[in-house]
Design a protein around this motif. Structure first.
Motif, mmCIF file in Angstrom:
data_model
loop_
_atom_site.group_PDB
_atom_site.id
_atom_site.type_symbol
_atom_site.label_atom_id
_atom_site.label_comp_id
_atom_site.label_asym_id
_atom_site.label_seq_id
_atom_site.Cartn_x
_atom_site.Cartn_y
_atom_site.Cartn_z
ATOM 1 N N ALA A 99 0.882 -1.180 0.000
ATOM 2 C CA ALA A 99 0.000 0.000 0.000
ATOM 3 C C ALA A 99 0.914 1.223 0.000
ATOM 4 O O ALA A 99 1.387 1.634 1.049
ATOM 5 C CB ALA A 99 -0.889 0.007 1.232
ATOM 6 N N PRO A 100 1.222 1.785 -1.153
ATOM 7 C CA PRO A 100 2.278 2.792 -1.223
ATOM 8 C C PRO A 100 1.929 4.103 -0.530
ATOM 9 O O PRO A 100 0.804 4.587 -0.641
ATOM 10 C CB PRO A 100 2.461 3.017 -2.719
ATOM 11 C CG PRO A 100 1.189 2.592 -3.333
ATOM 12 C CD PRO A 100 0.599 1.542 -2.460
ATOM 13 N N ALA A 101 2.927 4.653 0.171
ATOM 14 C CA ALA A 101 2.748 5.957 0.800
ATOM 15 C C ALA A 101 2.927 7.053 -0.249
ATOM 16 O O ALA A 101 2.456 8.164 -0.074
ATOM 17 C CB ALA A 101 3.763 6.152 1.917
ATOM 18 N N ASP A 102 3.639 6.712 -1.298
ATOM 19 C CA ASP A 102 3.847 7.665 -2.380
ATOM 20 C C ASP A 102 3.700 6.906 -3.687
ATOM 21 O O ASP A 102 4.394 5.924 -3.932
ATOM 22 C CB ASP A 102 5.242 8.276 -2.271
ATOM 23 C CG ASP A 102 5.460 9.357 -3.318
ATOM 24 O OD1 ASP A 102 5.468 10.530 -2.948
ATOM 25 O OD2 ASP A 102 5.592 9.014 -4.507
ATOM 26 N N PHE A 123 -2.022 -2.462 -3.437
ATOM 27 C CA PHE A 123 -3.385 -2.285 -2.914
ATOM 28 C C PHE A 123 -3.550 -0.934 -2.231
ATOM 29 O O PHE A 123 -2.580 -0.212 -2.039
ATOM 30 C CB PHE A 123 -3.795 -3.445 -1.995
ATOM 31 C CG PHE A 123 -3.150 -3.449 -0.646
ATOM 32 C CD1 PHE A 123 -1.827 -3.835 -0.504
ATOM 33 C CD2 PHE A 123 -3.858 -3.080 0.489
ATOM 34 C CE1 PHE A 123 -1.214 -3.851 0.745
ATOM 35 C CE2 PHE A 123 -3.261 -3.098 1.741
ATOM 36 C CZ PHE A 123 -1.930 -3.480 1.868
ATOM 37 N N ASP A 124 -4.778 -0.623 -1.902
ATOM 38 C CA ASP A 124 -5.197 0.628 -1.234
ATOM 39 C C ASP A 124 -5.006 1.890 -2.083
ATOM 40 O O ASP A 124 -5.977 2.522 -2.442
ATOM 41 C CB ASP A 124 -4.497 0.794 0.111
ATOM 42 C CG ASP A 124 -4.969 2.058 0.820
ATOM 43 O OD1 ASP A 124 -6.199 2.217 0.905
ATOM 44 O OD2 ASP A 124 -4.150 2.876 1.238
ATOM 45 N N VAL A 125 -3.755 2.284 -2.331
ATOM 46 C CA VAL A 125 -3.531 3.455 -3.178
ATOM 47 C C VAL A 125 -2.836 2.986 -4.449
ATOM 48 O O VAL A 125 -1.839 2.277 -4.396
ATOM 49 C CB VAL A 125 -2.657 4.504 -2.471
ATOM 50 C CG1 VAL A 125 -2.180 5.565 -3.448
ATOM 51 C CG2 VAL A 125 -3.424 5.147 -1.333
ATOM 52 N N LYS A 126 -3.382 3.376 -5.594
ATOM 53 C CA LYS A 126 -2.838 2.910 -6.867
ATOM 54 C C LYS A 126 -1.507 3.596 -7.172
ATOM 55 O O LYS A 126 -1.378 4.802 -7.022
ATOM 56 C CB LYS A 126 -3.843 3.197 -7.981
ATOM 57 C CG LYS A 126 -3.451 2.577 -9.301
ATOM 58 C CD LYS A 126 -4.638 2.467 -10.237
ATOM 59 C CE LYS A 126 -4.247 1.953 -11.598
ATOM 60 N NZ LYS A 126 -2.929 1.307 -11.686
ATOM 61 N N LEU A 140 0.478 -3.957 -13.813
ATOM 62 C CA LEU A 140 0.600 -4.368 -12.410
ATOM 63 C C LEU A 140 -0.787 -4.415 -11.763
ATOM 64 O O LEU A 140 -1.589 -3.511 -11.932
ATOM 65 C CB LEU A 140 1.481 -3.377 -11.642
ATOM 66 C CG LEU A 140 1.795 -3.803 -10.211
ATOM 67 C CD1 LEU A 140 2.908 -4.837 -10.196
ATOM 68 C CD2 LEU A 140 2.193 -2.610 -9.360
ATOM 69 N N VAL A 141 -1.020 -5.515 -11.043
ATOM 70 C CA VAL A 141 -2.351 -5.687 -10.462
ATOM 71 C C VAL A 141 -2.547 -4.744 -9.271
ATOM 72 O O VAL A 141 -1.688 -4.644 -8.397
ATOM 73 C CB VAL A 141 -2.559 -7.153 -10.014
ATOM 74 C CG1 VAL A 141 -3.880 -7.311 -9.283
ATOM 75 C CG2 VAL A 141 -2.494 -8.065 -11.218
ATOM 76 N N PHE A 142 -3.666 -4.050 -9.265
ATOM 77 C CA PHE A 142 -4.028 -3.166 -8.163
ATOM 78 C C PHE A 142 -5.361 -3.613 -7.573
ATOM 79 O O PHE A 142 -6.349 -3.760 -8.298
ATOM 80 C CB PHE A 142 -4.114 -1.722 -8.642
ATOM 81 C CG PHE A 142 -4.692 -0.778 -7.616
ATOM 82 C CD1 PHE A 142 -4.072 -0.621 -6.381
ATOM 83 C CD2 PHE A 142 -5.856 -0.061 -7.867
ATOM 84 C CE1 PHE A 142 -4.592 0.238 -5.429
ATOM 85 C CE2 PHE A 142 -6.391 0.801 -6.913
ATOM 86 C CZ PHE A 142 -5.756 0.953 -5.693
ATOM 87 N N VAL A 143 -5.365 -3.876 -6.286
ATOM 88 C CA VAL A 143 -6.596 -4.253 -5.590
ATOM 89 C C VAL A 143 -6.964 -3.086 -4.681
ATOM 90 O O VAL A 143 -6.229 -2.789 -3.746
ATOM 91 C CB VAL A 143 -6.373 -5.516 -4.727
ATOM 92 C CG1 VAL A 143 -7.633 -5.868 -3.961
ATOM 93 C CG2 VAL A 143 -5.917 -6.674 -5.589
ATOM 94 N N GLY A 144 -8.048 -2.402 -4.973
ATOM 95 C CA GLY A 144 -8.366 -1.279 -4.109
ATOM 96 C C GLY A 144 -9.639 -0.577 -4.510
ATOM 97 O O GLY A 144 -10.200 -0.823 -5.572
ATOM 98 N N PRO A 145 -10.067 0.321 -3.638
ATOM 99 C CA PRO A 145 -11.305 1.042 -3.894
ATOM 100 C C PRO A 145 -11.039 2.234 -4.798
ATOM 101 O O PRO A 145 -9.901 2.660 -4.951
ATOM 102 C CB PRO A 145 -11.699 1.524 -2.507
ATOM 103 C CG PRO A 145 -10.390 1.753 -1.825
ATOM 104 C CD PRO A 145 -9.415 0.761 -2.400
ATOM 105 N N ALA A 177 -1.134 13.983 -0.859
ATOM 106 C CA ALA A 177 -1.488 12.580 -0.661
ATOM 107 C C ALA A 177 -2.439 12.157 -1.781
ATOM 108 O O ALA A 177 -3.367 12.890 -2.127
ATOM 109 C CB ALA A 177 -2.150 12.379 0.696
ATOM 110 N N ASP A 178 -2.198 10.965 -2.324
ATOM 111 C CA ASP A 178 -2.966 10.562 -3.509
ATOM 112 C C ASP A 178 -4.451 10.399 -3.225
ATOM 113 O O ASP A 178 -5.285 10.841 -4.002
ATOM 114 C CB ASP A 178 -2.396 9.269 -4.057
ATOM 115 C CG ASP A 178 -0.993 9.486 -4.571
ATOM 116 O OD1 ASP A 178 -0.860 10.034 -5.672
ATOM 117 O OD2 ASP A 178 -0.029 9.155 -3.860
ATOM 118 N N ASN A 179 -4.756 9.748 -2.078
ATOM 119 C CA ASN A 179 -6.192 9.565 -1.811
ATOM 120 C C ASN A 179 -6.880 10.901 -1.534
ATOM 121 O O ASN A 179 -8.060 11.077 -1.835
ATOM 122 C CB ASN A 179 -6.435 8.539 -0.702
ATOM 123 C CG ASN A 179 -5.609 8.799 0.529
ATOM 124 O OD1 ASN A 179 -4.746 9.667 0.530
ATOM 125 N ND2 ASN A 179 -5.877 8.063 1.586
#
Lengths: 317, 346
Positions: A99-102, A123-126, A140-145, A177-179
């Motif tokens: 879940a990347p911070a950046d 996951f979490d943040v693309k 690359l597979v991304f699992v997230g909202p 922050a991305d989100n």
């Protein structure tokens, strides 16, 4: 050092046995469980803490793999995440969920891990699309909202309640922050489509006290506001207190994001119109499951969206 | 140079208060609705927490020390208070009382740690309190499992929202803390010793007093103030959270320094600290009402902190010069012995 020595000494005869066994793969699988490295964001954050607990619970119930979660000290502690990735590569873990911070900074270590033959799931943040394409990791597979979609749902609920011409504030998360960017974009989209007028959009750095001070002051310069969109529930808590103090709670509609326990009572009481649940506890577990599906040979790529759900008073009855 | 002398006098006497007044006048003229009773109430509410923390910080900085742990200790104290106050086995009255005591005690205990470690091993407070910053934050996260605690008794929450003639009750608490701090600094042996140690610790030691005791007590007072600030935080926002208070130490240090207290110790006042905290609050509020964006606001706030300290340098010079130029100067004592209070005068 000593125990490490002993452990490797003990491992020697086992390895010898395995070598003798030759192709006896079932025995080998039982001896050595696959290791999953979980690179988390700040565990100080309730949301990520519950996500980590969800992953641990899943690991304990499943029992077929060993989970190594690594958190970091603060939301912006990118260094810790990169070191964790490097350590996992050195240890040759079987799967890394990150879940990347950046969203740009973590692309390089992800590439390194994939080169080393490790399956990586984001996951979490693309991770940033452009940076991924540059690194040759477009799929690359991304699992997230979809944070943007979540914010859009909340904003839309507010727009429906206020009607066209409703005047609103947007209270943003950490700039950069991305989100936070995604949620702001979602709010703005909902405002545009619903004909809402955004009076001001300011950051309160995800913080309750700062959001409280900010909104109290904004109410002074814009007493005609009718709705407030907060990019997380911690800030929504501060917003509601500001409205309480100004005698406007219930009159000014508030939407939040995350569905933390502390917000639920306010939703039930009608002080918060809606929040968004993105099912954090299941997210990391879903990521691990996806990783194993890929290891079993399933071909997955791109964004596997996890649900976001609008939570209103009726959902909490 | 009559005008210059008057200016010096003004700077010497009013200094930071003058800056605050000018700022208020400027914002009243430029920012719509700045000068309304409701906005004054808001500002007073918003500066209460920082003021109380800054009072504690003033004691430590006057000694030439620093406390970087206040933000984390604040979080830990709210968690302890929050866990007690939401305990269902206690009646609301008992819960509130124990919660207040628990928060204050938590702050004091952290202060004991800071003070004792600094003095027993003669380590600079910068590094000890940096350690405490992490210890307290970790402890807050550990015991709360990083959950936000909410749903406090109404009687408790009501105090945070109450006002008397437009003055928030939590600001009155903060004001009482400031006045108590001022009394201690100006009128008690302990207070005079704080100044004396900050000016010249060696002189105090040679005069037969043990500075360590006073220093440890100063850290305990600082921790205790953070405990009080934690209670105010909980009253105002009705939550306790292990992640709150990040960076509060910097706001407190800024308020103390803007208020004219010297980072090297020995010089400063409690009223200055109150004015410093007020300037920060007025600035934050006023710039927002002017419609300034987030990033510009952050830059301006930073700039003001630096400018305030530069002005204070001039103020210090003006103070020296005016004592030469104006009035028949009293026989000058050596600066480091000026404030030793009841200690034996050499």
């Amino acid at each position: 050092m000593n125990t490490k020595c002993r452990a490797s000494c003990a491992a020697l005869p086992i390895l010898a046995l395995l070598a003798v066994g030759g192709g006896g793969s079932s025995a080998r699988a039982e001896e050595k469980k696959p290791v999953v490295g979980l690179v988390m964001k700040s565990l100080a954050n309730e949301f990520f803490k519950s996500m980590e607990e969800g992953a641990r619970k899943f690991a304990a119930e499943d029992g077929t793999f060993t989970l190594v979660p690594v958190g970091m000290n603060s939301e912006t502690d990118i260094d810790t995440q990169i070191s964790a990735m490097e350590n996992f590569i050195t240890q040759k873990v079987d799967l890394i969920c990150v879940a990347p911070a950046d969203s740009v900074g973590l692309v390089a270590p992800v590439k390194k891990a994939i080169k080393a033959g490790i399956t990586v799931v984001n996951f979490d943040v693309k991770l940033d699309d452009k940076a991924l394409a540059k690194a040759g990791l477009k799929d690359l597979v991304f699992v997230g909202p979809d944070n943007r979609e979540g914010a859009y749902l909340a904003g839309n609920e507010l727009a429906k309640k206020l009607g066209k011409g409703g005047k609103v504030f947007i209270i943003e998360g950490n700039p950069g922050a991305d989100n936070a960017k995604m949620r702001k974009a979602g709010f703005e989209k909902a405002a545009k489509e619903g004909g809402l007028k955004v009076l001001v959009s300011r950051t309160a750095h995800w913080e309750t006290e700062e959001a409280n001070t900010l909104v109290t002051n904004l109410l002074t310069s814009h007493p005609d506001v009718q709705g407030i969109m907060a990019a997380n529930d911690s800030m929504a808590l501060g917003v509601v207190k500001a409205l309480d103090a100004a005698g406007k709670s219930g009159k000014v509609q508030v939407v939040g994001f995350d569905n933390i326990p502390a917000i639920q009572k306010l939703v039930k009481d009608g002080k918060v119109l809606a929040t968004i649940d993105q099912f954090g506890p299941e997210m990391a577990a879903n990521c691990i499951k996806t990783g194993f599906r890929m290891k079993k040979g399933e071909h997955l790529k791109g964004w596997l969206k996890t649900p976001v759900k609008l939570i209103t008073a009726t959902d909490l009855m | 140079m009559r005008v210059k002398q008057i200016l010096y006098l003004l700077l010497r006497e009013a200094g930071i208060g003058l800056a605050l007044i000018l700022m208020v006048i400027a914002f009243s003229a430029a920012a719509p609705r700045f000068a309304s009773m409701a906005n004054v109430t808001n500002i007073l509410t918003q500066i209460s927490i920082n003021t109380v923390i800054s009072v504690g910080m003033t004691f430590v900085i006057l000694l030439g020390g620093i406390d970087l742990s206040v933000g984390s200790v604040l979080a830990l104290a709210t968690i302890v208070g929050g866990m007690i106050i939401t305990n269902e086995n206690l009646s609301p009255g008992t819960a509130i009382l124990l919660s207040v005591l628990g928060s204050a005690l938590t702050g004091c205990l952290c202060g004991v740690f800071n003070g004792v470690v600094c003095e027993r091993w003669k380590i600079h407070s910068f590094i000890v309190t940096l350690g405490m910053l992490n210890i307290a934050r970790g402890a807050a996260l550990q015991i709360s499992n990083s959950r936000t605690i909410s749903e406090f008794p109404d009687a408790f929450n009501d105090v945070g929202a109450a006002t008397i003639f437009g003055v928030p009750v939590i600001f009155l608490i903060a004001l009482a803390v400031v006045l108590a701090g001022r009394f201690i600094l100006a009128r008690t042996v302990f207070g005079r010793m704080i100044y004396a140690i900050g000016n010249n610790e060696e002189a105090v030691r040679l005069s037969g007093h043990d500075p360590s005791v006073y220093k440890v007590v100063a850290f305990i007072v600082c921790g205790g103030m953070v405990g009080v600030a934690a209670i105010i935080y909980m009253m105002r926002l009705n939550i306790a959270s292990p992640i709150l208070g990040v960076g509060f130490e910097l706001n407190a240090i800024a308020a103390v320094v803007i208020g004219g207290t010297s980072m090297s110790g020995g010089k400063g006042s409690m009223i200055g600290t109150l004015l410093g905290a007020s300037i920060m609050g007025v600035l934050n509020n006023g710039l927002l009402l002017l419609g300034m964006g987030d990033f510009a606001r952050q830059m301006v706030t930073g700039l003001i902190i630096v400018v305030a300290v530069i002005i204070d340098k001039y103020r210090a010079q003006a103070f020296l010069r005016s004592s030469y130029e104006l009035a028949p100067a009293p026989p000058r004592e050596e600066p480091h012995l000026r404030d030793t209070g009841p200690g034996p005068r050499v």
